[in-house]
Design an enzyme around this catalytic site. Structure first.
Site, PDB file in Angstrom:
ATOM      1  N   GLU A   1     -35.210 171.264  59.315  1.00 37.49           N
ATOM      2  CA  GLU A   1     -34.023 171.917  58.760  1.00 37.49           C
ATOM      3  C   GLU A   1     -34.184 172.096  57.255  1.00 37.49           C
ATOM      4  O   GLU A   1     -34.627 171.168  56.579  1.00 37.49           O
ATOM      5  CB  GLU A   1     -32.768 171.087  59.073  1.00 37.49           C
ATOM      6  CG  GLU A   1     -32.502 170.968  60.563  1.00 37.49           C
ATOM      7  CD  GLU A   1     -31.224 170.198  60.887  1.00 37.49           C
ATOM      8  OE1 GLU A   1     -30.574 169.696  59.948  1.00 37.49           O
ATOM      9  OE2 GLU A   1     -30.873 170.094  62.070  1.00 37.49           O
TER      10      GLU A   1
ATOM     11  N   THR B   1     -25.738 169.120  69.475  1.00 35.19           N
ATOM     12  CA  THR B   1     -25.104 169.041  68.157  1.00 35.19           C
ATOM     13  C   THR B   1     -25.368 167.679  67.528  1.00 35.19           C
ATOM     14  O   THR B   1     -24.712 167.310  66.553  1.00 35.19           O
ATOM     15  CB  THR B   1     -23.581 169.260  68.269  1.00 35.19           C
ATOM     16  OG1 THR B   1     -23.040 168.322  69.211  1.00 35.19           O
ATOM     17  CG2 THR B   1     -23.254 170.679  68.721  1.00 35.19           C
TER      18      THR B   1
ATOM     19  N   GLY C   1     -20.283 157.945  73.540  1.00 35.37           N
ATOM     20  CA  GLY C   1     -19.583 157.277  72.453  1.00 35.37           C
ATOM     21  C   GLY C   1     -18.326 158.052  72.098  1.00 35.37           C
ATOM     22  O   GLY C   1     -17.778 158.796  72.914  1.00 35.37           O
TER      23      GLY C   1
ATOM     24  N   HIS D   1     -26.620 173.776  61.696  1.00 35.14           N
ATOM     25  CA  HIS D   1     -26.194 172.389  61.495  1.00 35.14           C
ATOM     26  C   HIS D   1     -24.857 172.350  60.755  1.00 35.14           C
ATOM     27  O   HIS D   1     -24.726 171.782  59.662  1.00 35.14           O
ATOM     28  CB  HIS D   1     -27.236 171.583  60.725  1.00 35.14           C
ATOM     29  CG  HIS D   1     -27.067 170.091  60.944  1.00 35.14           C
ATOM     30  ND1 HIS D   1     -28.079 169.193  60.795  1.00 35.14           N
ATOM     31  CD2 HIS D   1     -25.975 169.354  61.311  1.00 35.14           C
ATOM     32  CE1 HIS D   1     -27.643 167.953  61.045  1.00 35.14           C
ATOM     33  NE2 HIS D   1     -26.359 168.036  61.355  1.00 35.14           N
TER      34      HIS D   1
ATOM     35  N   ARG E   1     -28.990 165.556  67.112  1.00 31.68           N
ATOM     36  CA  ARG E   1     -30.177 165.615  66.263  1.00 31.68           C
ATOM     37  C   ARG E   1     -31.279 166.348  67.016  1.00 31.68           C
ATOM     38  O   ARG E   1     -31.505 166.113  68.205  1.00 31.68           O
ATOM     39  CB  ARG E   1     -30.660 164.205  65.882  1.00 31.68           C
ATOM     40  CG  ARG E   1     -29.758 163.480  64.898  1.00 31.68           C
ATOM     41  CD  ARG E   1     -29.738 164.143  63.531  1.00 31.68           C
ATOM     42  NE  ARG E   1     -28.919 163.439  62.561  1.00 31.68           N
ATOM     43  CZ  ARG E   1     -27.618 163.655  62.372  1.00 31.68           C
ATOM     44  NH1 ARG E   1     -26.989 164.559  63.109  1.00 31.68           N
ATOM     45  NH2 ARG E   1     -26.953 162.986  61.456  1.00 31.68           N
TER      46      ARG E   1
ATOM     47  N   SER F   1     -26.197 157.275  79.637  1.00 31.00           N
ATOM     48  CA  SER F   1     -26.979 156.875  78.466  1.00 31.00           C
ATOM     49  C   SER F   1     -27.673 155.579  78.812  1.00 31.00           C
ATOM     50  O   SER F   1     -27.415 154.981  79.870  1.00 31.00           O
ATOM     51  CB  SER F   1     -26.104 156.706  77.214  1.00 31.00           C
ATOM     52  OG  SER F   1     -25.326 155.530  77.307  1.00 31.00           O
TER      53      SER F   1
END
Length: 328
Positions: free
Chosen positions: A269, A239, A159, A288, A241, A180
């Site tokens: 987290e 980076t 994306g 994060h 999830r 993907s």
């Protein structure tokens, strides 16, 4: 007359107040800034029970249907960012809670730049080098670094973010391939990269970087088979999830020294203090912070303040569930 209570959540870096001008909102409401993560839904509900407006910092606190039902005074949930996978929008709508959002002009660059910084930090052992220098050392004990030029980067999810990382990689003379579930050969070619199958991507890439939205279809998309297929010494960069990756399988392969990783996101987290990832030498870890850059938070908080003021004026803006307007 009591002023409405606005709570800004998850300001763990203590930067929300300095990122935007809160004076206009503070003139009309009581504004509280909370920084600590919550241990349970009960703790969240207790802290927010009197809030009429909540401004969460991205997805650090989960707003499911159960929690929404425990916040009787909540009238506006002013998201920072365009969407939140951790928010039950239907539950907000059913409860008559307006949900607004903000733009994200800078977030793509911030996250993509961090992803590529992690690639370079891993390749050149920058965390170890920094730690050695601070401890008074020099070269002793440091592994030799590698170069990324000429190496293959496999991008999972092509994306906007994935395409941006691909451009960075090509500027560093990397070969870039992508896969993907919905990607086609034609779409990959239009982005200037080569389409390959999932198996080939994991088996042949020197670096694999994840850029997928978390959903039921993508949860655990990188599992034991994919990690076992990776080249010895290859690096997994995440980076996006944490739950995209089977954490147990990842820990196993990292402990064996088969692969390396550079991670900004995690299953839980904040990452627990005693989590085994913290003790592994072949992992680069960041907290994060993909979107935690000054221009991003200035936009997020600035527009959230605008949304709160518009709501108080009876003219809600950037509304994600417009069917609620007029009955909240």
């Amino acid at each position: 007359m009591n002023r409405p209570l606005v709570i800004v959540l998850d300001d763990s870096q203590h930067v929300a107040r300095q990122c935007a001008d809160w004076s206009g909102l503070e003139a009309r409401a009581e504004v509280r800034f909370l920084s600590e993560a919550f241990a349970s839904e009960e703790a969240v509900a207790a802290a927010l029970v009197d809030a009429e407006i909540i401004i969460p910092t991205r997805e650090r606190t989960v707003f499911g249907a159960s929690l929404i039902g425990r916040l009787p005074k909540l009238r506006l949930l002013a998201l920072t960012g365009g969407r939140a996978q951790t928010l039950d929008l239907a539950a907000c709508t059913a409860a008559g809670v307006i949900v607004s959002n903000t733009g994200g002009k800078h977030v793509g660059a911030a996250t993509a730049e961090l992803a590529f910084a992690l690639i370079l930090a891993n390749a050149r052992s920058l965390p170890q080098a920094d730690a050695s220098m601070r401890a008074g050392g020099w070269h002793e004990g440091l592994p030799l670094g590698d170069v990324v030029a000429g190496k293959r980067l496999g991008i999972v999810g092509l994306g906007k973010l994935g395409q941006r990382v691909a451009r960075y990689a090509k500027a560093f003379d990397m070969e870039v391939v992508a896969w993907s579930q919905n990607l086609t050969t034609e779409a990959a070619a239009a982005a200037g990269v080569a389409y390959v199958g999932k198996d080939e991507l994991f088996a042949t890439s020197d670096v694999v970087s994840l850029h997928l939205v978390l959903s039921e279809r993508t949860r655990g998309i990188v599992g034991e088979a994919e990690l076992a297929a990776m080249k010895r010494g290859a690096c997994l960069v995440n980076t996006a999830r944490g739950p995209l990756v089977d954490e147990g399988a990842l820990l196993e392969h990292l402990r064996k020294g088969a692969i390396r990783a550079a991670l900004d996101v995690y299953d839980q987290e904040p990452l627990p203090r005693e989590h085994p990832l913290r003790g592994l030498p072949n992992v680069v870890l960041t907290p994060h912070q993909g979107y935690s850059a000054a221009p991003v938070l200035a936009e997020y908080y600035g527009e959230s303040i605008e949304n709160a003021l518009a709501f108080l004026d009876g003219k809600p803006s950037r509304v994600m569930n417009p069917e609620v307007v007029g009955r909240s």
